[in-house]
Every structure is written in structure tokens, then in C-alpha cells.
Design a protein around this motif. Structure first.
Motif, short mmCIF file in Angstrom:
data_model
loop_
_atom_site.label_atom_id
_atom_site.label_comp_id
_atom_site.label_asym_id
_atom_site.label_seq_id
_atom_site.Cartn_x
_atom_site.Cartn_y
_atom_site.Cartn_z
N GLU A 116 5.48 96.14 52.42
CA GLU A 116 4.15 95.53 52.41
C GLU A 116 4.02 94.42 53.47
N THR A 117 4.98 93.49 53.46
CA THR A 117 4.92 92.39 54.43
C THR A 117 5.03 92.92 55.85
N TYR A 171 -5.90 86.58 51.21
CA TYR A 171 -4.64 87.11 50.67
C TYR A 171 -3.62 85.98 50.60
N TRP A 172 -3.84 85.05 49.68
CA TRP A 172 -3.02 83.85 49.60
C TRP A 172 -1.55 84.18 49.34
N ASP A 173 -1.28 85.15 48.42
CA ASP A 173 0.10 85.48 48.09
C ASP A 173 0.84 85.99 49.32
N LEU A 205 4.71 85.49 53.94
CA LEU A 205 5.02 85.56 55.37
C LEU A 205 5.45 84.20 55.90
N GLY A 206 5.05 83.14 55.20
CA GLY A 206 5.49 81.80 55.57
C GLY A 206 5.16 81.47 57.02
#
Lengths: 222, 195
Positions: A54-55, A109-111, A116-117
Motif C-alpha cells: 500500500e505505501t 489520508y492522515w494515516d 510515509l513519515g
């Protein structure tokens, strides 16, 4: 090669059209000169965000957007930019689009943004983006530059997705969060989620691709 | 505010949370400049120096300029501008006052502006909410950790010149695998402390 003569009449295509090089540019970016495998550029993020598919996909999307848009802007400005401040202008353009994408992620998409930092911000110093704006967009018309940017972004995204699939499958037995290898009979190999697994996976991937296609190997091997 | 003691931050950023081996930052110059130990040590010390200072400068700018004005979203562009300006300044300063040092470090300085480890250190400093003293030690430790990692790989690559590596694996391929092994070795420190 024929679309040049067809579109030759209208002004925008005479100056900004792709002169029959669309497909060639697209193919170069995605396959022939793939930024990660053959040029070994931009691997920081390729290693860091590929623990989960996903990331990796979000990061690929981010790079396609930033690369295509900054290529377009640099290409539009290429005749007005003084050579001496060229680099700093390019960095400012890239940073602007990165901030746009980062704010978008934070808003909707806060999460994902948390996961991803700092790596979204680090697209600014991603060698692929600097390399393409400098080597391609500063010398080519806008439309072709968008295609080149998108193509290199897609090439990057595909490799990222490949690495992520391997790492998530072996590391936690899932793909995109769906269980593929059940933990009843499969013992997840945590090493592949951790840092060394990223290095091994990319190293092996480069090995496989060079072995399949030896003519493409870089010349500076030692 | 981050309660981690400064000694833990310093040791941790060198070993357990090595900015290269655990956060994958600065890979581009890591692979390109790791063929010789001399080059690696030179680049490593230049990165340490720039990282320690830019982290502190960015800390001051972030907390005393961007936060009061509520323009934190501009931090990326400000950070990269600070780093570029600082590198330029150091280059001029060193060239003027210490030509010897300039010849040793000078060629590496332009490379550092686009080294993602430098920008990464400033971003981690913001994300982990370090205070001023913590930022000093984090910047210094992260730089030393990066220098250590690139020197280790350069040493191994010099030795590897004598071994028979399969042709498709030569160059970046084997460098990645060796880095993986180094990263595994550094994971051995993980139980010691964590950031």
C-alpha cells in the motif's frame, strides 16, 4: 512517426508536440533506462517504503505526479531560466509540488501520511526528479517532458510495487493486507520487513534483471 | 517534547537507528562514492559536519520563525534552501581560510546539497520533537553513523576487488547485498537501546 505531420499545423504541437517520440520516450522511461534498476537512482525511498504494498503504491503515485508536473514547469520555463541559478530554481519547483502532494495526503489520508513519515518530503532530494528535470525537461518541449516524467515515474512505481510484493509476501504473508500465506502453516520471515530484507530484495532484483538482460548492464561495474 | 536522554539519542543515532542502514537515507552517494576508503572517509566527515550544523540551524528557524508565523508547511522548501546556502557558505569559507581542507573536502561539498540524509536529519528532528540540545546530538550522531556505514562498505568493496563476483551482480547489485549484511550486523545493537 506519423503524428508529427498530422499535427504539424497547429502551433502548440509544432512547438510542444512530441514529434513522434511519445512512445519512444515512454518506453525509455518505463523499461529501457528504468531509473531504479539501470541507473540506480532514487533508491532511498525504494527501500524505505516497500515494507507494505500500500505505501509503495502511494509513493509511486506521488513520484509520478511530482515528476510529471515539475518536468512540465521546468520545460515551460527553460528559455527564461538563467543557467547559473538553474539548479536552485529546479529545486524550488520540485519542492512546491512535493508540498502540494504532502498537504493533500495530510488533509485526506492522515494515516498514510503518518506511515510515509519524512519520505514524501524526501522526494525533493530524490535523484530521479533532479536528474530528469536537469537532463530532459530543461532541453525538451513541454508535452514530451510530461510524458518523460510520467514514464520515469511509472518505471519507478512498478519496481517499487515489485519489491513491496516480495517483502510483504515473505515478511508477513499478506498482499495489500489480504492474507495469502496463512500463518497456520507459514512462518513469516520478519527479516524481510526489517531493513536488511530491503537491501537483499533490491540486490537480488538487480541481479535477476541483469542476468536476464546482460547487455543493459552499466559500464562502471568494478 | 521528547524525553529521550541525549546520550541515548547520540549512541542510538549512530548504531541502532543508523540513518543509512535503518532509515535508508543518503543511498545515492553511498553507492557511488564507496569504492575507495579515502573518498568514503572524506565524504563521511563532510556530511557529519554539514549535518550537525544544518540540523541546529533548521531547528532554530523552525521553532522561532515558522511555528510563530504558522507556516510549518513551508518547512521543506526552507530546509533545503538553508542546506544549500550553508554548503555554499562553508565552501567559500573553507576555500578562503584553509585551502588544505578545501582540497580534502571541497569536491564533496556540492554533492552534499542533494544528499537526502542531510534533509532527512532535519525532518526527523521535527517529527521526533527534539529540543535544541537533543537536535545537536542527533545531527552529530546521525552524521557519524552515516560516515561509519560508508567507510565500512568502502573497506569491504576494496577487499572485494580481489574476489570473483558473478558478472550480473557486479556494481550496485553486490553493494546492496553487502549493505544488507552490514545492516544485519547493526541490528545486533537493537536490543541495547532504541530511539
Amino acid at each position: 512517426m506519423s503524428n508529427n505531420s498530422q499535427n504539424g499545423k497547429s502551433g502548440i504541437f509544432k512547438d510542444g508536440g512530441c514529434n513522434g517520440k511519445c512512445l519512444e520516450t515512454l518506453g525509455n522511461g518505463v523499461v529501457k533506462t528504468n531509473p531504479i534498476v539501470y541507473q540506480v537512482l532514487g533508491i532511498c525511498s525504494a527501500l524505505a517504503v516497500t515494507g507494505r504494498v500500500e505505501t509503495a503504491l502511494v509513493m509511486g503515485g506521488a513520484l509520478i505526479f511530482v515528476l510529471a508536473m515539475s518536468n512540465l514547469m521546468v520545460s515551460l520555463l527553460r528559455s527564461f531560466m538563467p543557467r547559473r541559478i538553474r539548479m536552485i530554481t529546479e529545486v524550488a519547483i520540485i519542492a512546491t509540488f512535493v508540498i502540494l502532494f504532502d498537504q493533500f495526503l495530510k488533509a485526506f489520508y492522515w494515516d498514510m501520511s503518518k506511515q510515509l513519515g519524512p519520505y514524501v518530503a524526501l522526494i525533493i532530494t530524490n535523484c530521479i526528479v533532479m536528474g530528469r528535470t536537469e537532463a530532459f525537461a530543461s532541453q525538451n518541449p513541454p508535452f514530451l517532458s510530461i510524458i518523460d516524467g510520467a514514464a520515469n515515474g511509472i518505471g519507478y512505481a512498478i519496481i517499487l510495487a515489485l519489491i513491496a510484493v516480495v517483502r510483504e509476501l515473505i515478511g508477513s504473508g499478506t498482499i495489500l493486507g489480504h492474507v495469502v500465506l496463512s500463518t497456520k502453516w507459514y512462518q513469516p520471515n520478519l527479516l524481510f520487513i526489517l531493513a536488511p530484507g530491503a537491501f537483499f530484495t533490491l540486490g537480488l532484483l538487480i541481479w535477476v534483471i541483469n542476468a536476464v538482460n546482460p547487455s543493459r548492464q552499466t559500464e562502471d561495474e568494478k | 517534547m521528547n524525553p529521550t536522554p541525549i546520550l541515548v539519542i547520540f549512541i542510538g543515532s549512530i548504531f541502532t537507528n543508523n540513518i543509512l542502514l535503518a532509515s535508508f537515507l543518503g543511498m545515492c552517494s553511498f553507492l557511488v562514492c564507496s569504492n575507495k576508503i579515502d573518498t568514503a572517509v572524506g565524504l563521511g566527515s563532510a556530511v557529519t559536519f554539514v549535518m550537525a550544523f544544518t540540523t541546529v540551524i533548521n531547528y532554530l528557524i523552525y521553532h522561532y520563525l515558522l511555528v510563530p508565523l504558522h507556516i510549518e508547511f513551508l518547512s521543506y522548501i526552507i530546509f533545503i534552501a538553508v542546506i544549500a546556502a550553508f554548503v555554499q557558505f562553508v565552501e567559500m569559507f573553507v576555500e578562503r581560510f584553509s585551502p588544505k581542507l578545501y582540497y580534502a573536502l571541497g569536491i564533496f561539498l556540492p554533492l552534499i546539497t542533494v544528499n537526502c540524509a542531510i534533509l532527512g536529519a532535519s525532518l526527523f528532528m521535527v517529527i521526533r520533537k527534539y529540543n535544541l540540545i537533543q537536535s545537536v546530538f542527533f545531527g552529530l550522531g546521525a552524521g557519524i553513523g552515516w560516515a561509519l556505514a560508508i567507510s565500512l562498505l568502502a573497506g569491504l568493496r576494496e577487499k572485494m576487488g580481489y574476489s570473483n563476483v558473478p558478472a550480473p551482480l557486479r556494481g550496485p547489485g553486490i553493494a546492496m547485498l553487502v549493505t544488507g549484511v552490514i545492516a544485519m550486523a547493526f541490528m545486533g545493537f537493537a536490543g541495547m537501546l532504541s530511539l
